[in-house]
Scaffold this motif. Sequence first.
Motif, PDB file in Angstrom:
ATOM      1  N   ALA A   1     -10.100  16.462 -12.792  1.00 32.81           N
ATOM      2  CA  ALA A   1     -10.982  16.199 -13.334  1.00 32.81           C
ATOM      3  C   ALA A   1     -11.561  17.269 -14.161  1.00 32.81           C
ATOM      4  CB  ALA A   1     -11.683  15.002 -13.765  1.00 32.81           C
ATOM      5  N   SER A   2     -11.577  18.325 -13.016  1.00 34.61           N
ATOM      6  CA  SER A   2     -12.868  19.148 -12.958  1.00 34.61           C
ATOM      7  C   SER A   2     -12.877  20.584 -13.007  1.00 34.61           C
ATOM      8  CB  SER A   2     -14.159  19.006 -11.679  1.00 34.61           C
ATOM      9  OG  SER A   2     -13.948  18.088 -11.106  1.00 34.61           O
ATOM     10  N   SER A   3     -11.484  21.392 -13.161  1.00 30.27           N
ATOM     11  CA  SER A   3     -10.773  22.217 -12.632  1.00 30.27           C
ATOM     12  C   SER A   3     -10.212  22.458 -14.361  1.00 30.27           C
ATOM     13  CB  SER A   3      -9.759  22.731 -11.685  1.00 30.27           C
ATOM     14  OG  SER A   3      -8.858  21.773 -11.462  1.00 30.27           O
ATOM     15  N   ILE A   4      -9.680  23.388 -15.009  1.00 32.52           N
ATOM     16  CA  ILE A   4      -8.789  24.192 -15.477  1.00 32.52           C
ATOM     17  C   ILE A   4      -8.345  25.956 -15.667  1.00 32.52           C
ATOM     18  CG2 ILE A   4     -10.453  25.066 -16.703  1.00 32.52           C
ATOM     19  CD1 ILE A   4      -7.685  23.070 -18.947  1.00 32.52           C
TER      20      ILE A   4
ATOM     21  N   ALA B   1      -6.589  33.023 -15.411  1.00 30.59           N
ATOM     22  CA  ALA B   1      -7.814  32.821 -15.336  1.00 30.59           C
ATOM     23  C   ALA B   1      -8.363  31.163 -14.731  1.00 30.59           C
ATOM     24  CB  ALA B   1      -8.459  32.352 -16.634  1.00 30.59           C
ATOM     25  N   TYR B   2      -9.499  30.635 -14.590  1.00 28.77           N
ATOM     26  CA  TYR B   2      -9.491  29.327 -14.318  1.00 28.77           C
ATOM     27  C   TYR B   2     -11.626  29.285 -14.938  1.00 28.77           C
ATOM     28  CZ  TYR B   2     -12.377  29.097  -9.505  1.00 28.77           C
ATOM     29  OH  TYR B   2     -13.615  29.427  -8.776  1.00 28.77           O
ATOM     30  N   ALA B   3     -11.741  28.032 -14.576  1.00 29.92           N
ATOM     31  CA  ALA B   3     -12.668  27.470 -13.943  1.00 29.92           C
ATOM     32  C   ALA B   3     -13.297  25.998 -13.532  1.00 29.92           C
ATOM     33  CB  ALA B   3     -13.631  26.839 -16.081  1.00 29.92           C
ATOM     34  N   GLU B   4     -14.032  25.599 -13.153  1.00 31.77           N
ATOM     35  CA  GLU B   4     -13.799  24.764 -12.134  1.00 31.77           C
ATOM     36  C   GLU B   4     -15.402  24.159 -11.894  1.00 31.77           C
ATOM     37  OE1 GLU B   4     -12.772  23.035  -8.149  1.00 31.77           O
ATOM     38  OE2 GLU B   4     -12.198  24.695  -8.242  1.00 31.77           O
ATOM     39  N   LEU B   5     -15.956  23.032 -12.265  1.00 28.44           N
ATOM     40  CA  LEU B   5     -17.228  22.181 -12.599  1.00 28.44           C
ATOM     41  C   LEU B   5     -17.532  21.836 -11.016  1.00 28.44           C
ATOM     42  CD1 LEU B   5     -20.401  22.339 -13.337  1.00 28.44           C
ATOM     43  CD2 LEU B   5     -19.248  19.815 -14.555  1.00 28.44           C
ATOM     44  N   MET B   6     -17.911  22.142  -9.572  1.00 29.24           N
ATOM     45  CA  MET B   6     -18.530  21.287  -8.228  1.00 29.24           C
ATOM     46  C   MET B   6     -19.793  20.490  -8.799  1.00 29.24           C
ATOM     47  SD  MET B   6     -16.049  22.456  -6.607  1.00 29.24           S
ATOM     48  CE  MET B   6     -16.424  21.914  -5.430  1.00 29.24           C
ATOM     49  N   GLY B   7     -19.846  19.485  -7.999  1.00 30.61           N
ATOM     50  CA  GLY B   7     -20.742  18.744  -8.158  1.00 30.61           C
ATOM     51  C   GLY B   7     -21.548  18.350  -9.292  1.00 30.61           C
TER      52      GLY B   7
ATOM     53  N   PRO C   1      -4.940  21.323 -15.586  1.00 27.25           N
ATOM     54  CA  PRO C   1      -5.635  20.989 -14.228  1.00 27.25           C
ATOM     55  C   PRO C   1      -5.253  22.163 -13.251  1.00 27.25           C
ATOM     56  CG  PRO C   1      -5.629  19.168 -15.442  1.00 27.25           C
ATOM     57  CD  PRO C   1      -4.698  20.123 -16.137  1.00 27.25           C
ATOM     58  N   LEU C   2      -6.065  22.056 -12.471  1.00 27.74           N
ATOM     59  CA  LEU C   2      -5.371  23.382 -11.179  1.00 27.74           C
ATOM     60  C   LEU C   2      -5.025  22.172 -10.094  1.00 27.74           C
ATOM     61  CD1 LEU C   2      -7.605  25.808 -10.564  1.00 27.74           C
ATOM     62  CD2 LEU C   2      -5.784  26.255 -11.193  1.00 27.74           C
TER      63      LEU C   2
ATOM     64  N   ALA D   1     -16.195  29.576 -20.296  1.00 33.20           N
ATOM     65  CA  ALA D   1     -18.286  28.979 -20.895  1.00 33.20           C
ATOM     66  C   ALA D   1     -18.113  27.477 -21.216  1.00 33.20           C
ATOM     67  CB  ALA D   1     -18.864  30.434 -20.482  1.00 33.20           C
ATOM     68  N   SER D   2     -17.249  27.479 -22.973  1.00 35.73           N
ATOM     69  CA  SER D   2     -17.352  26.744 -23.226  1.00 35.73           C
ATOM     70  C   SER D   2     -16.702  25.384 -22.649  1.00 35.73           C
ATOM     71  CB  SER D   2     -16.691  26.814 -24.871  1.00 35.73           C
ATOM     72  OG  SER D   2     -16.350  26.074 -25.646  1.00 35.73           O
ATOM     73  N   TRP D   3     -14.939  25.544 -22.382  1.00 35.28           N
ATOM     74  CA  TRP D   3     -14.788  24.263 -21.457  1.00 35.28           C
ATOM     75  C   TRP D   3     -15.624  23.689 -20.876  1.00 35.28           C
ATOM     76  CZ3 TRP D   3     -13.755  23.293 -16.666  1.00 35.28           C
ATOM     77  CH2 TRP D   3     -12.663  22.175 -16.293  1.00 35.28           C
ATOM     78  N   LEU D   4     -16.545  24.557 -20.027  1.00 34.08           N
ATOM     79  CA  LEU D   4     -17.396  24.725 -18.689  1.00 34.08           C
ATOM     80  C   LEU D   4     -18.920  23.287 -19.584  1.00 34.08           C
ATOM     81  CD1 LEU D   4     -17.400  27.308 -16.023  1.00 34.08           C
ATOM     82  CD2 LEU D   4     -17.002  25.128 -15.651  1.00 34.08           C
ATOM     83  N   ARG D   5     -19.132  24.018 -20.483  1.00 32.60           N
ATOM     84  CA  ARG D   5     -20.308  23.509 -21.287  1.00 32.60           C
ATOM     85  C   ARG D   5     -19.628  21.611 -21.566  1.00 32.60           C
ATOM     86  NH1 ARG D   5     -21.159  29.095 -23.012  1.00 32.60           N
ATOM     87  NH2 ARG D   5     -20.368  27.609 -25.113  1.00 32.60           N
ATOM     88  N   ASP D   6     -18.774  22.047 -22.087  1.00 32.92           N
ATOM     89  CA  ASP D   6     -18.464  20.445 -22.691  1.00 32.92           C
ATOM     90  C   ASP D   6     -18.499  19.027 -21.375  1.00 32.92           C
ATOM     91  OD1 ASP D   6     -18.061  21.234 -25.156  1.00 32.92           O
ATOM     92  OD2 ASP D   6     -16.042  21.416 -25.605  1.00 32.92           O
ATOM     93  N   LEU D   7     -17.207  20.593 -20.643  1.00 34.57           N
ATOM     94  CA  LEU D   7     -17.530  18.892 -19.464  1.00 34.57           C
ATOM     95  C   LEU D   7     -18.064  18.353 -18.901  1.00 34.57           C
ATOM     96  CD1 LEU D   7     -15.336  17.447 -17.494  1.00 34.57           C
ATOM     97  CD2 LEU D   7     -15.686  19.962 -15.961  1.00 34.57           C
TER      98      LEU D   7
END
Length: 304
Positions: free
Chosen positions: A60-63, A73-79, A16-17, A101-107
Motif C-alpha cells: 500500500a505504500s510503494s510503487i 524507478a520507485y517511490a515509497e512513503l514510510m511512516g 507495488p513492490l 513526486a505526484s504519486w507520493l503527494r496523492d498517496l
Amino acid sequence: MSPEAATLPPGLTTRPLKTSESRALFELIAAQELEDTGKVDIEEADLISDWAKPSHDLAASSIGVFDGDRLVAYAELMGQDRADAAVLPAYRGRGLGTWLASWLRDLGRSRGTSVVGMPVPEGSAGDRLLAALGYRIRWTSWVLALPEGKQIPSRDLPADYAVREATEADLRPAHDVLEDAFLEWSERERESYEDFAASTFGRPGYEPWNFRVAVDPAGEVVGVSLVFISTESPTAYIARLAVRPDQRNKGIAQALLVDSFEVARQHGATTSELNTDSRTGALSLYEKVGMATRSVWVNRAVDL
C-alpha cells in the motif's frame, strides 16, 4: 496533479513492490547514489529491516516502475511523511521523477498527511527537480566520517558509570531513551517497540555487540548507540545515538562514540561514519572530535 496527469513514458509499467525485490531495489538506489555522491550508502539490509516493521504495508505504500522485468524507478512513503524515491540514472530526463513526486503527494493526501518530505543529496538531480516542483528545504543533514587510522579522543565517564553491550533487560529502556531524545526535535509519531525491534534485532546480520548502552551507578540506561558494519565496505556507522536529557554534558555521548567505533574496529571496520542534521545541533560535537563532512543532504518537503 495526479499520477495519471503526469507523464509516464510509453512502454513502462507500474505496480507495488514485493519484499522479494529488495535486491533489485538496492541496486537501483545504489546506482543513483553512486551517480549523485560517488559512494553507495544504502544497504539491502536497510530495506529488509524497514519492510519488516509491523506498521509498514509495502504493497500500500510503494510503487515500482518497470521496463519489462527491470526495476527502473520507485517511490515509497514510510511512516507519517517520510518519502523515498529513485530513478535509474539512464532513465533520467523522461519525467519519471515528476511522476513519482505526484504519486507520493496523492498517496499522502489520501492518508490525511499534511506534508511529504524526502532526503536528497544537495545539488543532485533530485534536489534540483524537487526545488523546481516547489519543495522547500526542511532541514540539512551531514554524513560525517572519521578518517582511517584516526581515533576519537577518549573522555572519562562520571564515577561508577559504564559503557557496555546491552543486555536483554536494557532493550526496552534503551528504546525509550532513543525515542524520548529523537522526539525532542523530530515531528513524527512515537515509534513502537515492535517496529524498533524489527528494524534493529531483525536486521540481517545483527549481532548483540551492535547495541551499546551507557548505564549510571544504579544500572539504568542513560545513553544508547547502535553501531553496524556495512555489508558493502569495512565501514562502521552509528545508526542512532542518544543520551537522556538529565544526563547530558557528562561526556556520555563521546564515550559511546569511542566505544562504538572501537568495538566495530575489533570486528573488522577500518573507517567510521554517522549522520546528523540541523535539527539536533550536534554537528559541532562531531567536528570537535575529528569527524569531517563527507556528503550533504537536504530534506525537501511540500505542504499538501
